[in-house]
Design a protein around this motif. Structure first.
Motif, PDB file in Angstrom:
ATOM      1  N   ILE A 137       0.809  -1.226   0.000  1.00  0.00           N
ATOM      2  CA  ILE A 137       0.000   0.000   0.000  1.00  0.00           C
ATOM      3  C   ILE A 137       0.833   1.262   0.000  1.00  0.00           C
ATOM      4  CG2 ILE A 137      -2.075  -0.966   1.044  1.00  0.00           C
ATOM      5  CD1 ILE A 137      -1.112   0.348   3.692  1.00  0.00           C
ATOM      6  N   THR A 138       2.092   1.174   0.346  1.00  0.00           N
ATOM      7  CA  THR A 138       2.901   2.384   0.465  1.00  0.00           C
ATOM      8  C   THR A 138       3.383   2.920  -0.880  1.00  0.00           C
ATOM      9  OG1 THR A 138       4.905   1.092   0.853  1.00  0.00           O
ATOM     10  CG2 THR A 138       3.652   1.804   2.796  1.00  0.00           C
ATOM     11  N   THR A 139       3.140   2.219  -1.974  1.00  0.00           N
ATOM     12  CA  THR A 139       3.597   2.642  -3.292  1.00  0.00           C
ATOM     13  C   THR A 139       3.176   4.070  -3.626  1.00  0.00           C
ATOM     14  OG1 THR A 139       3.529   0.361  -4.083  1.00  0.00           O
ATOM     15  CG2 THR A 139       3.552   2.079  -5.764  1.00  0.00           C
ATOM     16  N   TYR A 140       1.931   4.425  -3.362  1.00  0.00           N
ATOM     17  CA  TYR A 140       1.404   5.742  -3.714  1.00  0.00           C
ATOM     18  C   TYR A 140       1.195   6.650  -2.508  1.00  0.00           C
ATOM     19  CZ  TYR A 140       0.557   3.869  -8.357  1.00  0.00           C
ATOM     20  OH  TYR A 140       0.709   3.320  -9.595  1.00  0.00           O
ATOM     21  N   MET A 141       1.689   6.258  -1.357  1.00  0.00           N
ATOM     22  CA  MET A 141       1.454   7.055  -0.152  1.00  0.00           C
ATOM     23  C   MET A 141       2.602   8.045   0.042  1.00  0.00           C
ATOM     24  SD  MET A 141      -0.188   4.273   2.409  1.00  0.00           S
ATOM     25  CE  MET A 141      -1.565   5.170   3.095  1.00  0.00           C
ATOM     26  N   SER A 142       2.384   9.272  -0.413  1.00  0.00           N
ATOM     27  CA  SER A 142       3.450  10.274  -0.345  1.00  0.00           C
ATOM     28  C   SER A 142       3.001  11.590   0.292  1.00  0.00           C
ATOM     29  CB  SER A 142       3.984  10.542  -1.754  1.00  0.00           C
ATOM     30  OG  SER A 142       2.931  11.006  -2.585  1.00  0.00           O
ATOM     31  N   LYS A 143       1.794  11.660   0.731  1.00  0.00           N
ATOM     32  CA  LYS A 143       1.254  12.896   1.320  1.00  0.00           C
ATOM     33  C   LYS A 143       1.345  12.844   2.850  1.00  0.00           C
ATOM     34  CE  LYS A 143      -0.791  14.370  -2.607  1.00  0.00           C
ATOM     35  NZ  LYS A 143       0.208  14.253  -3.617  1.00  0.00           N
ATOM     36  N   ASP A 144       1.302  14.017   3.468  1.00  0.00           N
ATOM     37  CA  ASP A 144       1.359  14.082   4.924  1.00  0.00           C
ATOM     38  C   ASP A 144       0.212  13.312   5.573  1.00  0.00           C
ATOM     39  OD1 ASP A 144       3.686  15.578   5.026  1.00  0.00           O
ATOM     40  OD2 ASP A 144       2.642  17.498   5.103  1.00  0.00           O
ATOM     41  N   TYR A 145      -0.974  13.429   4.984  1.00  0.00           N
ATOM     42  CA  TYR A 145      -2.121  12.732   5.588  1.00  0.00           C
ATOM     43  C   TYR A 145      -1.964  11.212   5.508  1.00  0.00           C
ATOM     44  CZ  TYR A 145      -4.457  11.838   1.057  1.00  0.00           C
ATOM     45  OH  TYR A 145      -4.790  11.399  -0.198  1.00  0.00           O
ATOM     46  N   HIS A 146      -1.175  10.724   4.543  1.00  0.00           N
ATOM     47  CA  HIS A 146      -0.913   9.287   4.469  1.00  0.00           C
ATOM     48  C   HIS A 146      -0.108   8.834   5.696  1.00  0.00           C
ATOM     49  CE1 HIS A 146      -1.417   9.575  -0.123  1.00  0.00           C
ATOM     50  NE2 HIS A 146      -2.488   9.011   0.386  1.00  0.00           N
ATOM     51  N   LYS A 147       0.840   9.666   6.116  1.00  0.00           N
ATOM     52  CA  LYS A 147       1.620   9.328   7.307  1.00  0.00           C
ATOM     53  C   LYS A 147       0.698   9.222   8.516  1.00  0.00           C
ATOM     54  CE  LYS A 147       5.429  10.646  10.210  1.00  0.00           C
ATOM     55  NZ  LYS A 147       5.939  11.721  10.973  1.00  0.00           N
ATOM     56  N   GLU A 148      -0.223  10.176   8.628  1.00  0.00           N
ATOM     57  CA  GLU A 148      -1.180  10.142   9.739  1.00  0.00           C
ATOM     58  C   GLU A 148      -2.056   8.895   9.673  1.00  0.00           C
ATOM     59  OE1 GLU A 148      -3.304  13.843   9.491  1.00  0.00           O
ATOM     60  OE2 GLU A 148      -1.458  15.013   9.658  1.00  0.00           O
ATOM     61  N   GLN A 149      -2.488   8.538   8.461  1.00  0.00           N
ATOM     62  CA  GLN A 149      -3.301   7.330   8.295  1.00  0.00           C
ATOM     63  C   GLN A 149      -2.512   6.094   8.715  1.00  0.00           C
ATOM     64  OE1 GLN A 149      -4.318   7.785   4.083  1.00  0.00           O
ATOM     65  NE2 GLN A 149      -6.471   7.884   4.667  1.00  0.00           N
ATOM     66  N   LEU A 150      -1.251   6.024   8.308  1.00  0.00           N
ATOM     67  CA  LEU A 150      -0.420   4.876   8.675  1.00  0.00           C
ATOM     68  C   LEU A 150      -0.196   4.811  10.177  1.00  0.00           C
ATOM     69  CD1 LEU A 150       2.213   4.747   5.801  1.00  0.00           C
ATOM     70  CD2 LEU A 150       0.607   2.945   6.434  1.00  0.00           C
ATOM     71  N   GLU A 151      -0.052   5.952  10.807  1.00  0.00           N
ATOM     72  CA  GLU A 151       0.133   5.959  12.261  1.00  0.00           C
ATOM     73  C   GLU A 151      -1.125   5.456  12.973  1.00  0.00           C
ATOM     74  OE1 GLU A 151       1.398   9.991  12.927  1.00  0.00           O
ATOM     75  OE2 GLU A 151       3.491   9.506  12.452  1.00  0.00           O
TER      76      GLU A 151
END
Length: 147
Positions: free
Chosen positions: A115-129
């Motif tokens: 899933i991390t292939t397209y996760m490059s935005k700040d909100y993606h980091k928050e989602q992953l956390e």
């Protein structure tokens, strides 16, 4: 060229083409052909079909072999249209995925990497956390994702 042709046909096709490929996956006895078809099924541009495909990975009666679940998930997660769908599926079904695959979380680890292939935005980091915190509640530790 076969993977490119399969993927293009399913990206441009409708449910009929997708279902035809799925039936071919179930029929073939060739492991390499199964892998190519599994990857191609994730090429569809129809969000509802991508969701259906993901749900099939945790349904033992769907015909998707348990050992093929991570490959099918990866096919959806690496689709620009599908990666958010895949991440939502993972967040919503983490407990079911962990229970279904029950393989020391190896499959779940592969899914998370996909899933991390397209996760490059700040909100993606928050989602992953948030996802990491939810995963911890079922006893799964995600290392390298904001720990």
């Amino acid at each position: 060229m076969k993977p490119t042709i399969y993927c293009t046909a399913l990206a441009e096709g409708s449910f009929q083409e997708w279902y035809f490929a799925y039936k071919q996956y179930k029929r073939t006895t060739s492991a390499s052909e199964k892998e190519q078809i599994l990857s191609s099924l994730g090429c569809t541009t129809k969000p509802w079909l991508l969701s259906k495909y993901l749900n099939m990975t945790i349904n033992p009666t769907s015909g998707i072999l348990k050992q093929d679940g991570a490959r099918a998930f990866k096919a959806v997660a690496e689709n620009p249209i599908g990666f958010e769908i895949a991440f939502d599926f993972l967040q919503t079904n983490i407990k079911e995925i962990a229970e279904y695959f029950g393989d020391g979380f190896s499959t779940l680890t592969h899914m998370i990497k996909s899933i991390t292939t397209y996760m490059s935005k700040d909100y993606h980091k928050e989602q992953l956390e948030r996802f990491r915190d939810k995963a911890r509640k079922i006893g799964f530790e995600i290392s390298g994702y904001g720990n």
